[in-house]
Structures are given as structure tokens and as C-alpha cells.
Scaffold this motif. Structure first.
Motif, PDB file in Angstrom:
ATOM      1  N   PHE A 210      -9.865  -0.445  -4.590  1.00 31.09           N
ATOM      2  CA  PHE A 210      -8.781  -0.921  -5.457  1.00 31.09           C
ATOM      3  C   PHE A 210      -8.345   0.204  -6.387  1.00 31.09           C
ATOM      4  O   PHE A 210      -8.687   0.216  -7.577  1.00 31.09           O
ATOM      5  CB  PHE A 210      -9.239  -2.134  -6.272  1.00 31.09           C
ATOM      6  CG  PHE A 210      -9.640  -3.311  -5.426  1.00 31.09           C
ATOM      7  CD1 PHE A 210      -8.692  -4.283  -5.091  1.00 31.09           C
ATOM      8  CD2 PHE A 210     -10.930  -3.444  -4.939  1.00 31.09           C
ATOM      9  CE1 PHE A 210      -9.043  -5.354  -4.298  1.00 31.09           C
ATOM     10  CE2 PHE A 210     -11.295  -4.520  -4.150  1.00 31.09           C
ATOM     11  CZ  PHE A 210     -10.344  -5.480  -3.820  1.00 31.09           C
ATOM     12  N   PRO A 211      -7.600   1.176  -5.837  1.00 31.11           N
ATOM     13  CA  PRO A 211      -7.152   2.307  -6.661  1.00 31.11           C
ATOM     14  C   PRO A 211      -6.474   1.828  -7.945  1.00 31.11           C
ATOM     15  O   PRO A 211      -5.659   0.898  -7.911  1.00 31.11           O
ATOM     16  CB  PRO A 211      -6.169   3.034  -5.750  1.00 31.11           C
ATOM     17  CG  PRO A 211      -6.614   2.673  -4.361  1.00 31.11           C
ATOM     18  CD  PRO A 211      -7.109   1.257  -4.466  1.00 31.11           C
ATOM     19  N   ARG A 212      -6.815   2.447  -9.048  1.00 29.94           N
ATOM     20  CA  ARG A 212      -6.366   1.971 -10.354  1.00 29.94           C
ATOM     21  C   ARG A 212      -4.855   1.856 -10.449  1.00 29.94           C
ATOM     22  O   ARG A 212      -4.334   0.851 -10.946  1.00 29.94           O
ATOM     23  CB  ARG A 212      -6.908   2.891 -11.447  1.00 29.94           C
ATOM     24  CG  ARG A 212      -6.451   2.494 -12.839  1.00 29.94           C
ATOM     25  CD  ARG A 212      -7.190   3.244 -13.919  1.00 29.94           C
ATOM     26  NE  ARG A 212      -6.627   2.959 -15.225  1.00 29.94           N
ATOM     27  CZ  ARG A 212      -7.147   3.359 -16.378  1.00 29.94           C
ATOM     28  NH1 ARG A 212      -8.258   4.078 -16.373  1.00 29.94           N
ATOM     29  NH2 ARG A 212      -6.567   3.067 -17.525  1.00 29.94           N
ATOM     30  N   ASN A 213      -4.135   2.865  -9.979  1.00 29.42           N
ATOM     31  CA  ASN A 213      -2.675   2.831 -10.152  1.00 29.42           C
ATOM     32  C   ASN A 213      -2.015   1.744  -9.317  1.00 29.42           C
ATOM     33  O   ASN A 213      -0.955   1.225  -9.676  1.00 29.42           O
ATOM     34  CB  ASN A 213      -2.074   4.198  -9.804  1.00 29.42           C
ATOM     35  CG  ASN A 213      -2.295   4.577  -8.344  1.00 29.42           C
ATOM     36  OD1 ASN A 213      -3.305   4.223  -7.746  1.00 29.42           O
ATOM     37  ND2 ASN A 213      -1.353   5.306  -7.772  1.00 29.42           N
ATOM     38  N   GLN A 214      -2.657   1.354  -8.218  1.00 28.05           N
ATOM     39  CA  GLN A 214      -2.061   0.346  -7.339  1.00 28.05           C
ATOM     40  C   GLN A 214      -2.388  -1.088  -7.745  1.00 28.05           C
ATOM     41  O   GLN A 214      -1.689  -2.013  -7.326  1.00 28.05           O
ATOM     42  CB  GLN A 214      -2.534   0.577  -5.899  1.00 28.05           C
ATOM     43  CG  GLN A 214      -2.102   1.908  -5.311  1.00 28.05           C
ATOM     44  CD  GLN A 214      -2.644   2.118  -3.909  1.00 28.05           C
ATOM     45  OE1 GLN A 214      -2.844   1.155  -3.151  1.00 28.05           O
ATOM     46  NE2 GLN A 214      -2.905   3.361  -3.552  1.00 28.05           N
ATOM     47  N   PHE A 215      -3.435  -1.278  -8.538  1.00 27.86           N
ATOM     48  CA  PHE A 215      -3.849  -2.633  -8.899  1.00 27.86           C
ATOM     49  C   PHE A 215      -3.846  -2.826 -10.414  1.00 27.86           C
ATOM     50  O   PHE A 215      -2.961  -3.488 -10.950  1.00 27.86           O
ATOM     51  CB  PHE A 215      -5.225  -2.935  -8.289  1.00 27.86           C
ATOM     52  CG  PHE A 215      -5.187  -3.074  -6.801  1.00 27.86           C
ATOM     53  CD1 PHE A 215      -4.958  -4.300  -6.206  1.00 27.86           C
ATOM     54  CD2 PHE A 215      -5.356  -1.967  -5.976  1.00 27.86           C
ATOM     55  CE1 PHE A 215      -4.897  -4.439  -4.833  1.00 27.86           C
ATOM     56  CE2 PHE A 215      -5.298  -2.084  -4.587  1.00 27.86           C
ATOM     57  CZ  PHE A 215      -5.067  -3.328  -4.027  1.00 27.86           C
ATOM     58  N   TRP A 216      -4.817  -2.278 -11.092  1.00 29.97           N
ATOM     59  CA  TRP A 216      -4.874  -2.411 -12.551  1.00 29.97           C
ATOM     60  C   TRP A 216      -3.575  -1.914 -13.187  1.00 29.97           C
ATOM     61  O   TRP A 216      -2.948  -2.618 -13.983  1.00 29.97           O
ATOM     62  CB  TRP A 216      -6.077  -1.634 -13.080  1.00 29.97           C
ATOM     63  CG  TRP A 216      -6.128  -1.485 -14.571  1.00 29.97           C
ATOM     64  CD1 TRP A 216      -5.572  -0.476 -15.315  1.00 29.97           C
ATOM     65  CD2 TRP A 216      -6.772  -2.355 -15.507  1.00 29.97           C
ATOM     66  NE1 TRP A 216      -5.834  -0.664 -16.656  1.00 29.97           N
ATOM     67  CE2 TRP A 216      -6.566  -1.805 -16.797  1.00 29.97           C
ATOM     68  CE3 TRP A 216      -7.500  -3.530 -15.389  1.00 29.97           C
ATOM     69  CZ2 TRP A 216      -7.055  -2.402 -17.950  1.00 29.97           C
ATOM     70  CZ3 TRP A 216      -8.005  -4.127 -16.537  1.00 29.97           C
ATOM     71  CH2 TRP A 216      -7.785  -3.568 -17.796  1.00 29.97           C
ATOM     72  N   GLY A 217      -3.167  -0.691 -12.838  1.00 29.76           N
ATOM     73  CA  GLY A 217      -1.977  -0.097 -13.446  1.00 29.76           C
ATOM     74  C   GLY A 217      -0.722  -0.892 -13.161  1.00 29.76           C
ATOM     75  O   GLY A 217       0.109  -1.100 -14.047  1.00 29.76           O
ATOM     76  N   LYS A 218      -0.577  -1.351 -11.924  1.00 29.18           N
ATOM     77  CA  LYS A 218       0.611  -2.114 -11.566  1.00 29.18           C
ATOM     78  C   LYS A 218       0.650  -3.447 -12.300  1.00 29.18           C
ATOM     79  O   LYS A 218       1.715  -3.860 -12.797  1.00 29.18           O
ATOM     80  CB  LYS A 218       0.647  -2.347 -10.057  1.00 29.18           C
ATOM     81  CG  LYS A 218       1.904  -3.044  -9.576  1.00 29.18           C
ATOM     82  CD  LYS A 218       1.970  -3.088  -8.058  1.00 29.18           C
ATOM     83  CE  LYS A 218       3.251  -3.770  -7.593  1.00 29.18           C
ATOM     84  NZ  LYS A 218       3.362  -3.791  -6.110  1.00 29.18           N
ATOM     85  N   MET A 219      -0.500  -4.109 -12.400  1.00 33.15           N
ATOM     86  CA  MET A 219      -0.538  -5.411 -13.062  1.00 33.15           C
ATOM     87  C   MET A 219      -0.251  -5.276 -14.554  1.00 33.15           C
ATOM     88  O   MET A 219       0.521  -6.054 -15.126  1.00 33.15           O
ATOM     89  CB  MET A 219      -1.906  -6.067 -12.848  1.00 33.15           C
ATOM     90  CG  MET A 219      -2.052  -7.443 -13.465  1.00 33.15           C
ATOM     91  SD  MET A 219      -3.606  -8.228 -12.996  1.00 33.15           S
ATOM     92  CE  MET A 219      -4.782  -7.075 -13.731  1.00 33.15           C
TER      93      MET A 219
END
Length: 354
Positions: free
Chosen positions: A279-288
Motif C-alpha cells: 500500500f504505497p503511501r502516495n497511492q493510499f494514505w496520501g490520496k485519501m
């Protein structure tokens, strides 16, 4: 005294001796009074979310926030009640929706993000939240009374603990040969978790000090991770719908005057490495975070929280949970959240420790 009366007295005496012996035995094994984290206990906390935002903060998520948030430390330092609604092995998304659809909830909400669980709709990860929410909405006066009685006994007697000490649990833990095509869920070491009435979880000191127990739990995580791969992977469209749903729920809460903040609590070792890859940070945490525009705190963004080592890769020890909680409070305050009931002594101590 007739024969029947004598028989009754002897029977009661035998039962009493057995129960006392059973209680003393488990206490000698290092167990202490603990509460079963049932749907009734969760419902009791769910009913508390209507406290004014100036007096309480609600926490949802998975098991990490249950271990990593030390509630006595939080409440002493902030003067703010912690209402723990997180659930082990579960996604918090159904609980977020439940709170968003509740027009009477207008408080502060902290959402703990454990990516493999949060970004999942697998049946095992949804089952407990859906079950607990349904129980809360349908619980009867009789069930509430029964819960009050159970609380009294569970607070004083160790042998009533069901997760590890019930007959069914003890039988389930008997070593049996593995069968092909049958998934046997791993059993966690009994020393791994104790649950307080506040629903806070914590490791026992024996677990913290025993590398063999930690290795057993690490192996359990690997088994569960491997088993999770049997469920269909979500598509990008699925994730986009999930992000949109989270945004909609958060917007509802904020529109009523509530506040929402995301927290990414610590993990370490192979667990943290795998979570970064999956779960790459920019694709999941960052996007959310970017889509919802909610405040957020990621443990790696702060030197004081980025180096924690979790004994079994995924949860903090009780000692580290106290330290982490103090840092989390400072980080939350830096985001603009206020705790108007914070004791003056705590205001000074937190300022001096910066």
C-alpha cells in the motif's frame, strides 16, 4: 437436617471449592481479571459518543489503536474522555459510516489506518463491525442489564475470561494434525492481549520479555497475511469508490460541526516493509488525506515516533504506548485541536517536555 439438605450443602461446597481452586490456578499462571471484547462491551462504548466534543474523543480503527493509545495517559493529559470503538482484525469503514449517518454525533473522531485492513472489503474484515453495529441498534433492556451484571463478575474473576480460558477455547487449542484444504486459524498466545473495561488492549509483561512468544505471534501474522491472499483483489475502481465513500462520510460529520483526523500508528520490521510495498503511501494514505482534506498524523513524519519497535511487528508494548500517547497528544494539538479540560499541571508538563 435431612439427607436431601445435606446433599445440597455438600454439592454447593464442592462447587465453591472447585471455583476457588480454578480461580487461584489461573491467577498462579499469570492471568488477571480481563474483559471479553464482546459486541455488548462495544455497544456500551458506542452509546457514549454523544458526549460534547469538548469532553470526549472517539477512536475507530483496528487493533493498533487499541494497543497504542494508552487511555489513562490520554485522559490524564487531556482531561478528555477516550471512547474506544476500534476492533481487532477489522476495517473501520462500517463504523465510520454508522457515525456519519448518525445525526446526533457531532464530536471529535480519530480514525486509525492499518492499510491491509482499512482498504479491504473482505468478509472477515467486515464481519465484526457489522455484527457490533447491529447489536447496538437492537439491544434490549434485558441485554443491557445482563451486561451490567457481567461487568461486575468479569471485573473480579479471572476464570470468566472466555477468549482463552473457556472450555471451548481450551479444547480448540489442543494440538491437532493439520488437514489439507482446511484453514486452521492460528491461536494467539494468551499473554499477547488483555482487555480493560475501556476496551484498551495491552500485552502482558511476560509477552514483552519473551522472544519465543513474540516469534509465535510473528508467525501468526505471516499465516494470516498468506490466508488473506485468497480473497479477490480490489480494482482501482473499487478503491476509488471507497475513497469517495470515506470523503462523503467525513463531510457529513464535519458539516454537523464534528472534527476528523487520520492517524497512522507505528508498525515495524517485516510488517512495515510489507505494508509499504502493498500500500504505497502516495497511492493510499496520501490520496485519501488529499481527497478528504482531513487533518492527518503519520508516525514516520515525526522523529519522536518514527523509531518505535513493535515486539511482534504490529503493536506497541504498554510502556511504549504511554510514550506514544503523549507524543500523539502534542501532534494533535499542533493540528489545532483543543482540549479545554486539560489540567493546568498537564499543560505545563507537556510544554516543558517539548
Amino acid at each position: 437436617m435431612n439427607h436431601l439438605t445435606k446433599s445440597g450443602i455438600l454439592t454447593l461446597l464442592a462447587i465453591l471449592i472447585f471455583l476457588v481452586g480454578w480461580e487461584l490456578y489461573w491467577r498462579s499462571q499469570g492471568f488477571e481479571a480481563s474483559h471479553d471484547d464482546t459486541d455488548a462491551l462495544w455497544a456500551d462504548k458506542r452509546a457514549m459518543v454523544y458526549e460534547p466534543a469538548s469532553k470526549a474523543t472517539v477512536f475507530i480503527g483496528s487493533s493498533r489503536i487499541k494497543f497504542d493509545l494508552d487511555i489513562p495517559t490520554w485522559e490524564k493529559a487531556t482531561g478528555d474522555q477516550a471512547i474506544q470503538l476500534a476492533m481487532v482484525g477489522s476495517t473501520p469503514l462500517p463504523v465510520l459510516k454508522d457515525l456519519a449517518d448518525d445525526e446526533n454525533f457531532k464530536g471529535k473522531l480519530v480514525i486509525d489506518v492499518t492499510e491491509p485492513l482499512f482498504f479491504s472489503t473482505a468478509p472477515p474484515n467486515m464481519a465484526r463491525p457489522l455484527k457490533n453495529i447491529a447489536y447496538y441498534k437492537k439491544r434490549t433492556p434485558t441485554q443491557r442489564f445482563g451486561f451490567m451484571v457481567n461487568r461486575l463478575f468479569e471485573s473480579n474473576f479471572v476464570f470468566l475470561e472466555q477468549e482463552y480460558l473457556s472450555l471451548n477455547s481450551l479444547l480448540d487449542r489442543l494440538p491437532l494434525p493439520k488437514r489439507q484444504q482446511i484453514f486452521n486459524a492460528p491461536y494467539f498466545p494468551a499473554e499477547f492481549e488483555r482487555t480493560k473495561f475501556s476496551r484498551q488492549s495491552s500485552m502482558t509483561q511476560s509477552f514483552v520479555e519473551d522472544a519465543n512468544l513474540q516469534k509465535q505471534q510473528q508467525d501468526n501474522w505471516l499465516i494470516l497475511i498468506a490466508a488473506s491472499k485468497q480473497f479477490p483483489s480490489l480494482t482501482q475502481e473499487d478503491f476509488n469508490k471507497m475513497f469517495a465513500s470515506v470523503k462523503s462520510d467525513i463531510d457529513k460529520i464535519r458539516k454537523r460541526g464534528g472534527e476528523v483526523l487520520f492517524v497512522r500508528t507505528p508498525s515495524s520490521g517485516p510488517m512495515w516493509i510489507g505494508e509499504q510495498k502493498g500500500f504505497p503511501r502516495n497511492q493510499f494514505w496520501g490520496k485519501m488525506v488529499g481527497l478528504t482534506k482531513a487533518e492527518s498524523i503519520h508516525f514516520t513524519d515525526y522523529p519522536e515516533t518514527s523509531e518505535f519497535i513493535c515486539p511482534e511487528w504490529s503493536h506497541l508494548s504498554p510502556q511504549d504506548a504511554k510514550i506514544y500517547t503523549i507524543h500523539l497528544i502534542r501532534q494533535i494539538e499542533a493540528k489545532g485541536w483543543n482540549f479545554p479540560n486539560k489540567p493546568n499541571s498537564e499543560k505545563r508538563s507537556l510544554t516543558l517536555k517539548h
